[in-house]
Design a protein around this motif. Structure first.
Motif, PDB file in Angstrom:
ATOM      1  N   LEU A 159       0.824  -1.207   0.000  1.00  0.00           N
ATOM      2  CA  LEU A 159       0.000   0.000   0.000  1.00  0.00           C
ATOM      3  C   LEU A 159       0.860   1.261   0.000  1.00  0.00           C
ATOM      4  N   ASN A 160       1.949   1.221   0.743  1.00  0.00           N
ATOM      5  CA  ASN A 160       2.829   2.392   0.818  1.00  0.00           C
ATOM      6  C   ASN A 160       3.494   2.701  -0.520  1.00  0.00           C
ATOM      7  N   GLU A 161       3.655   1.676  -1.357  1.00  0.00           N
ATOM      8  CA  GLU A 161       4.344   1.845  -2.638  1.00  0.00           C
ATOM      9  C   GLU A 161       3.375   1.998  -3.810  1.00  0.00           C
ATOM     10  N   SER A 162       2.079   2.156  -3.521  1.00  0.00           N
ATOM     11  CA  SER A 162       1.070   2.129  -4.584  1.00  0.00           C
ATOM     12  C   SER A 162       0.267   3.420  -4.674  1.00  0.00           C
ATOM     13  N   ASN A 163      -0.165   3.707  -5.895  1.00  0.00           N
ATOM     14  CA  ASN A 163      -1.120   4.792  -6.134  1.00  0.00           C
ATOM     15  C   ASN A 163      -2.554   4.311  -5.955  1.00  0.00           C
ATOM     16  N   GLU A 164      -2.762   3.027  -6.297  1.00  0.00           N
ATOM     17  CA  GLU A 164      -4.136   2.528  -6.385  1.00  0.00           C
ATOM     18  C   GLU A 164      -4.153   1.011  -6.304  1.00  0.00           C
ATOM     19  N   ILE A 165      -5.152   0.458  -5.635  1.00  0.00           N
ATOM     20  CA  ILE A 165      -5.387  -0.981  -5.646  1.00  0.00           C
ATOM     21  C   ILE A 165      -6.232  -1.303  -6.875  1.00  0.00           C
ATOM     22  N   VAL A 166      -5.760  -2.226  -7.691  1.00  0.00           N
ATOM     23  CA  VAL A 166      -6.501  -2.614  -8.889  1.00  0.00           C
ATOM     24  C   VAL A 166      -7.442  -3.766  -8.579  1.00  0.00           C
ATOM     25  N   VAL A 167      -6.925  -4.810  -7.953  1.00  0.00           N
ATOM     26  CA  VAL A 167      -7.763  -5.959  -7.607  1.00  0.00           C
ATOM     27  C   VAL A 167      -7.089  -6.762  -6.498  1.00  0.00           C
ATOM     28  N   VAL A 168      -7.916  -7.324  -5.621  1.00  0.00           N
ATOM     29  CA  VAL A 168      -7.433  -8.224  -4.569  1.00  0.00           C
ATOM     30  C   VAL A 168      -8.118  -9.564  -4.764  1.00  0.00           C
ATOM     31  N   GLY A 169      -7.334 -10.623  -4.758  1.00  0.00           N
ATOM     32  CA  GLY A 169      -7.896 -11.948  -4.922  1.00  0.00           C
ATOM     33  C   GLY A 169      -7.233 -12.922  -3.982  1.00  0.00           C
ATOM     34  N   PRO A 170      -7.591 -14.188  -4.055  1.00  0.00           N
ATOM     35  CA  PRO A 170      -6.946 -15.197  -3.211  1.00  0.00           C
ATOM     36  C   PRO A 170      -5.474 -15.344  -3.595  1.00  0.00           C
ATOM     37  N   ASN A 171      -4.596 -15.050  -2.660  1.00  0.00           N
ATOM     38  CA  ASN A 171      -3.145 -15.188  -2.847  1.00  0.00           C
ATOM     39  C   ASN A 171      -2.519 -14.119  -3.723  1.00  0.00           C
ATOM     40  N   PHE A 172      -3.230 -13.030  -4.018  1.00  0.00           N
ATOM     41  CA  PHE A 172      -2.575 -11.966  -4.787  1.00  0.00           C
ATOM     42  C   PHE A 172      -3.236 -10.620  -4.534  1.00  0.00           C
ATOM     43  N   ILE A 173      -2.450  -9.575  -4.738  1.00  0.00           N
ATOM     44  CA  ILE A 173      -2.946  -8.202  -4.761  1.00  0.00           C
ATOM     45  C   ILE A 173      -2.233  -7.485  -5.900  1.00  0.00           C
ATOM     46  N   VAL A 174      -2.996  -6.874  -6.770  1.00  0.00           N
ATOM     47  CA  VAL A 174      -2.451  -6.143  -7.906  1.00  0.00           C
ATOM     48  C   VAL A 174      -2.709  -4.659  -7.687  1.00  0.00           C
ATOM     49  N   THR A 175      -1.665  -3.867  -7.838  1.00  0.00           N
ATOM     50  CA  THR A 175      -1.806  -2.424  -7.637  1.00  0.00           C
ATOM     51  C   THR A 175      -1.124  -1.670  -8.772  1.00  0.00           C
ATOM     52  N   GLU A 176      -1.410  -0.385  -8.827  1.00  0.00           N
ATOM     53  CA  GLU A 176      -0.621   0.514  -9.664  1.00  0.00           C
ATOM     54  C   GLU A 176       0.447   1.128  -8.780  1.00  0.00           C
ATOM     55  N   THR A 177       1.701   0.958  -9.147  1.00  0.00           N
ATOM     56  CA  THR A 177       2.795   1.476  -8.331  1.00  0.00           C
ATOM     57  C   THR A 177       2.929   2.985  -8.495  1.00  0.00           C
ATOM     58  N   LYS A 178       3.779   3.574  -7.682  1.00  0.00           N
ATOM     59  CA  LYS A 178       4.055   5.004  -7.784  1.00  0.00           C
ATOM     60  C   LYS A 178       4.614   5.364  -9.159  1.00  0.00           C
ATOM     61  N   HIS A 179       5.230   4.387  -9.825  1.00  0.00           N
ATOM     62  CA  HIS A 179       5.803   4.639 -11.148  1.00  0.00           C
ATOM     63  C   HIS A 179       4.753   4.580 -12.256  1.00  0.00           C
ATOM     64  N   GLY A 180       3.569   3.985 -11.930  1.00  0.00           N
ATOM     65  CA  GLY A 180       2.529   3.801 -12.945  1.00  0.00           C
ATOM     66  C   GLY A 180       2.438   2.389 -13.474  1.00  0.00           C
ATOM     67  N   PHE A 181       3.291   1.470 -12.990  1.00  0.00           N
ATOM     68  CA  PHE A 181       3.224   0.072 -13.415  1.00  0.00           C
ATOM     69  C   PHE A 181       2.072  -0.633 -12.704  1.00  0.00           C
ATOM     70  N   VAL A 182       1.362  -1.478 -13.412  1.00  0.00           N
ATOM     71  CA  VAL A 182       0.325  -2.309 -12.802  1.00  0.00           C
ATOM     72  C   VAL A 182       0.888  -3.716 -12.657  1.00  0.00           C
ATOM     73  N   CYS A 183       1.064  -4.163 -11.411  1.00  0.00           N
ATOM     74  CA  CYS A 183       1.695  -5.459 -11.189  1.00  0.00           C
ATOM     75  C   CYS A 183       1.357  -5.976  -9.790  1.00  0.00           C
ATOM     76  N   ALA A 184       1.699  -7.218  -9.547  1.00  0.00           N
ATOM     77  CA  ALA A 184       1.434  -7.838  -8.249  1.00  0.00           C
ATOM     78  C   ALA A 184       2.367  -7.274  -7.184  1.00  0.00           C
ATOM     79  N   ASN A 185       1.818  -7.085  -5.993  1.00  0.00           N
ATOM     80  CA  ASN A 185       2.596  -6.683  -4.815  1.00  0.00           C
ATOM     81  C   ASN A 185       3.390  -5.395  -5.006  1.00  0.00           C
ATOM     82  N   ALA A 186       2.944  -4.544  -5.934  1.00  0.00           N
ATOM     83  CA  ALA A 186       3.632  -3.276  -6.224  1.00  0.00           C
ATOM     84  C   ALA A 186       5.097  -3.495  -6.597  1.00  0.00           C
ATOM     85  N   GLY A 187       5.411  -4.697  -7.075  1.00  0.00           N
ATOM     86  CA  GLY A 187       6.782  -4.996  -7.476  1.00  0.00           C
ATOM     87  C   GLY A 187       7.725  -5.228  -6.316  1.00  0.00           C
TER      88      GLY A 187
END
Length: 254
Positions: A85-113
């Motif tokens: 959360l600290n490294e993200s602009n936005e939560i995209v989706v949360v599912g079983p065993n994963f969280i995908v966010t948009e990072t501060k850099h603008g990348f959309v990936c799991a666990n904010a990279g």
């Protein structure tokens, strides 16, 4: 066309303050490799974060109620979720065993990279704060040392929305355009391409990832030689931004 890949095996475990360009030069000398014009150096992002002292001390994080709730849904450590959360602009989706966010850099990936592998206990490495800047500084140092025209790409390992398995991805670059716009080029039958754009930095990163590996291979730097489009894509001002799809055109976040 022949593409040659060299995994640099003599890079030591990196600590804060280490000069990555110098470590690469020293490794190349040990392995009797001389850099040539058009060579592309691909570097794992964890190496950059460690050298820049970019660590997260998980035990020192203050865990929010939001992180605790998401941790239950994603079945992950609340401390890791708070770091995400600290490294993200936005939560995209949360599912079983994963969280995908948009990072501060603008990348959309799991666990904010954020990466917990190849880091000491209690520590995690987020993405470098400015991967393009890091790539540029390393490229300029290597070019000054060798008097050759080079490119540097910072790589990360990421999953994909509709395919299983991780793949090497570019998160920073310097010396080469990361996107090859081939609109107007002709195919084998003389027809002009209308929409074709090639994510060459990602393709090069995926190739390098085969040597870097995901476990204890110990090869955080790969040299790629023989990429025929180097001159076509040569650009000392480009960064990774052209590979990031603008949110308004992201059909999966609407």
């Amino acid at each position: 066309m022949t593409l040659n890949l060299f995994g640099l095996k003599e890079i030591p475990l990196v600590k804060k303050g280490d000069n990555i360009a110098n470590l690469i030069i020293e490794d190349l000398k040990k392995e009797n490799i001389t850099l040539q014009d058009g060579d592309i150096i691909l570097i794992a992002e964890t190496l950059i974060s460690k050298a820049e002292g970019n660590y997260i001390k998980l035990d020192e994080l203050e865990i929010s109620d939001e992180a605790k709730d998401i941790a239950k849904k994603a079945k992950k450590d609340p401390k890791l979720i708070q770091a995400v959360l600290n490294e993200s602009n936005e939560i995209v989706v949360v599912g079983p065993n994963f969280i995908v966010t948009e990072t501060k850099h603008g990348f959309v990936c799991a666990n904010a990279g954020i990466d917990e592998s190849n880091a000491a206990d209690g520590l995690a490495t987020p993405m470098p704060e400015n991967p393009d800047k890091s790539a540029k500084e390393i490229r300029e140092s290597l070019e000054k040392e060798t008097n050759k025209e080079l490119a540097v790409i910072i790589t990360d390992t990421q999953g994909r929305a509709f395919r299983v398995g991780a793949i090497g991805t570019a998160i920073g670059c310097s010396g080469i355009k990361p996107l090859w716009v081939r609109i107007g080029d002709e195919d084998l039958y003389g027809r002009a391409l209308e929409t074709t754009e090639v994510a060459t930095a990602d393709e090069l990163s995926a190739a390098a990832s085969l040597l870097m590996g995901q476990a204890n291979e110990g090869i955080p730097v790969v040299l790629i030689r023989g990429f025929s489009a180097f001159e076509t894509l040569r650009d000392t001002e480009s960064g990774i931004k052209s590979l990031i799809r603008e949110k308004e055109f992201d059909a999966f976040r609407k």
